[in-house]
Design a protein around this motif. Structure first.
Motif, short mmCIF file in Angstrom:
data_model
loop_
_atom_site.label_atom_id
_atom_site.label_comp_id
_atom_site.label_asym_id
_atom_site.label_seq_id
_atom_site.Cartn_x
_atom_site.Cartn_y
_atom_site.Cartn_z
N SER A 129 33.20 34.76 43.25
CA SER A 129 33.12 36.03 43.83
C SER A 129 31.41 36.67 43.74
N GLU A 132 32.35 39.92 40.99
CA GLU A 132 33.02 39.83 39.45
C GLU A 132 32.97 38.29 39.13
N SER A 142 31.64 43.47 37.72
CA SER A 142 32.70 43.29 36.58
C SER A 142 32.45 41.66 36.15
N THR A 170 33.63 39.42 32.72
CA THR A 170 34.70 39.14 31.73
C THR A 170 33.98 37.98 30.66
N GLU A 195 38.34 45.51 45.17
CA GLU A 195 38.44 44.09 45.20
C GLU A 195 38.62 43.48 46.36
N ARG A 250 41.35 48.68 34.20
CA ARG A 250 42.05 47.70 34.88
C ARG A 250 43.47 47.81 35.60
#
Ligand code: 5AD
Ligand code: SF4
Length: 445
Positions: A144, A147, A194, A196, A392, A409
């Motif tokens: 992506s 993200e 974003s 993670t 998204e 989230r």
């Protein structure tokens, strides 16, 4: 030449898959989602549920039948149990661990796979580093633009009795913080919104290199500083931490920096003391509740997610009740509730799997009903207020709607909004709440 990669399981596997993809594209392959048209086909396997393992076997049997009609090379990587690895060696052309990824081009050549480009360059580059080649230095092809997953650690030392991960991925190894920070900085520079941080046990980060490496709180601190300096807007998440290593300074650090997202996924697995001992979790319920209290105090807006297992070996009705009580008390926004299934190799596989499938289903339904109730109550309090969301994707189920997520989230469906907003932050006024989702409209509209 085309390659298809089937990725099963968790975000860690997705992240690994992004790096496998880079190596394979570096060999001149074009990625395809269509198995039938691939010359090279592989699976990033998951061993958490038997269903996922069964899927690998059914795929490879099918692919091996195709070999009667055309040339095809197969590989498998990911989370593989030792018992399966032996069988996979006979079924697949290539079985490799992620730390062997840099050698993949050479291994494929040995399988007789011709490549258009030089396959050595990647290896040469890595070897110049004059240290043990490591797969984290392979630059991933992110799935992506906005993200991204950034692995910070691989493997696990905790040996929870139900879990196969210490056997499929081995002992804990922390990635160098300088490399993690460089990857985060690059992503932020590219406008990623974003990020993670991934690991089986993220908050024991650095403990394997004590004195030489940052602690997890130290790493978050550096990410936070990087966020401040960048002047950009983004949210950084991490998953999953273990309650045992969830020190107060981690929570304090999250409170301190705007880019560290106020969302905590803290697996508890059971709300019963004896079950936790049986699971070898090495902490009590009070310790878990103390962390929750710290989070509520220092991060009042944070959402809370967890993982829970029902029907673990010997779990009584009363013990399940304790899990139910904990869920009521905490009021999780999300809980991934799993029915226990023995994993070959894990300690508990030797113990009786004595809760019937029907009991497991009933217990899961019971906890799931609590989750729905507490998450809905939380979501209803959001109605009428405006929240920042990251858009998204288009909603597959509702024409003209978009799917977005809050910093916590939580899923927000935005009605009547243009697809051009995908990948951007928007302010959305919540108009209605449901069990595990919300609906809203663009605040400007
Ligand atoms: N049975 C059921 N659930 C399991 N998990 C891990 N191993 C098992 C098992 N043997 C769940 C745990 C973990 C999540 C990733 O998967 O809840 O947190
Ligand atoms: Fe498995 Fe426990 Fe390690 Fe998580 S902490 S990966 S559940 S052994």
């Amino acid at each position: 030449m085309k390659c298809c990669i089937v990725t099963l399981g968790c975000q860690m596997n997705q992240s690994d898959s992004e790096r496998i993809r880079s190596v394979i594209e570096g060999m001149g392959y074009v990625l395809t989602a269509v198995e039938e048209e691939a010359d090279l086909i592989g699976v990033v396997a998951c061993s958490v549920r038997q269903k996922a393992i069964d899927k690998v076997y059914s795929k490879i049997r099918k692919w091996n039948r195709w070999k009667n009609d055309r040339p095809l090379v197969t590989f498998v990587s990911g989370c593989i149990l030792p018992a399966d690895e032996e069988k996979f060696l006979k079924l697949f052309d290539l079985v490799f661990r992620m730390n062997e990824l840099p050698e993949l081009p050479t291994a494929l050549q040995q399988c007789g796979v011709a490549t258009e480009f030089s396959t050595r360059h990647l290896l040469d580059e890595l070897e110049r580093e004059d240290e043990r080649t490591d797969f984290w230095q392979v630059e991933p092809t992110y799935g992506s633009d906005f993200e991204a997953f950034v692995p910070i650690q691989n493997g696990c030392d905790k040996f929870c009795s139900y879990c196969a991960v210490p056997y499929t991925r081995g002992r804990e190894v922390s990635r160098a913080s300088a490399d993690i920070l460089a990857e985060v900085e690059k992503l932020v520079g590219n406008g990623v919104k974003s990020i993670t941080l991934l690991g089986q046990n993220v908050n024991s980060y650095g403990l394997d290199k004590k004195g030489e490496e940052l602690s997890f709180a130290g790493l978050l601190n550096q990410v936070g500083e990087l966020g401040n300096k960048s002047g950009k807007d983004f949210w950084v998440y991490f998953t999953s931490p273990h309650p045992r290593d969830m020190t107060r300074d981690v929570i304090e650090t999250i409170a301190q920096y705007g880019c560290l997202a106020k969302q905590i996924h803290l697996p508890v697995q059971s709300g019963d003391e004896e079950m936790l001992r049986h699971m070898n979790r090495n902490h009590g319920i009070d310790a878990y509740k103390k962390i929750i209290a710290d989070i509520r105090e220092l991060l009042p807006t944070a959402t809370l997610f967890t993982d829970i297992i029902v029907g673990f070996s010997g779990e009584t009705d009363e013990q399940l009740e304790n899990s139910a009580r904990l869920m009521e008390e905490v009021g999780f926004n999300m809980a991934y509730i799993a029915k226990y299934s023995p994993r070959p190799g894990a300690r508990s596989a030797e113990w009786p799997d004595d809760i019937t499938p029907q009991q497991k289903s009933e217990r899961l339904a019971k906890l799931s009903a609590i989750l729905k109730r507490t998450s809905r109550a939380h979501n209803e309090r959001m109605v009428g207020k405006t929240y920042r969301v990251l858009v998204e994707r288009a909603d597959k189920r509702m024409e003209g709607a978009l799917v977005s997520r809050t910093e916590g989230r939580l899923l927000v469906r935005i009605l009547q909004a243009s697809e051009g907003l995908i990948g951007t932050f928007q302010d959305v006024r919540i108009t209605s709440a449901a069990e595990l989702s919300l609906t809203g409209e663009l605040a400007g509209a």
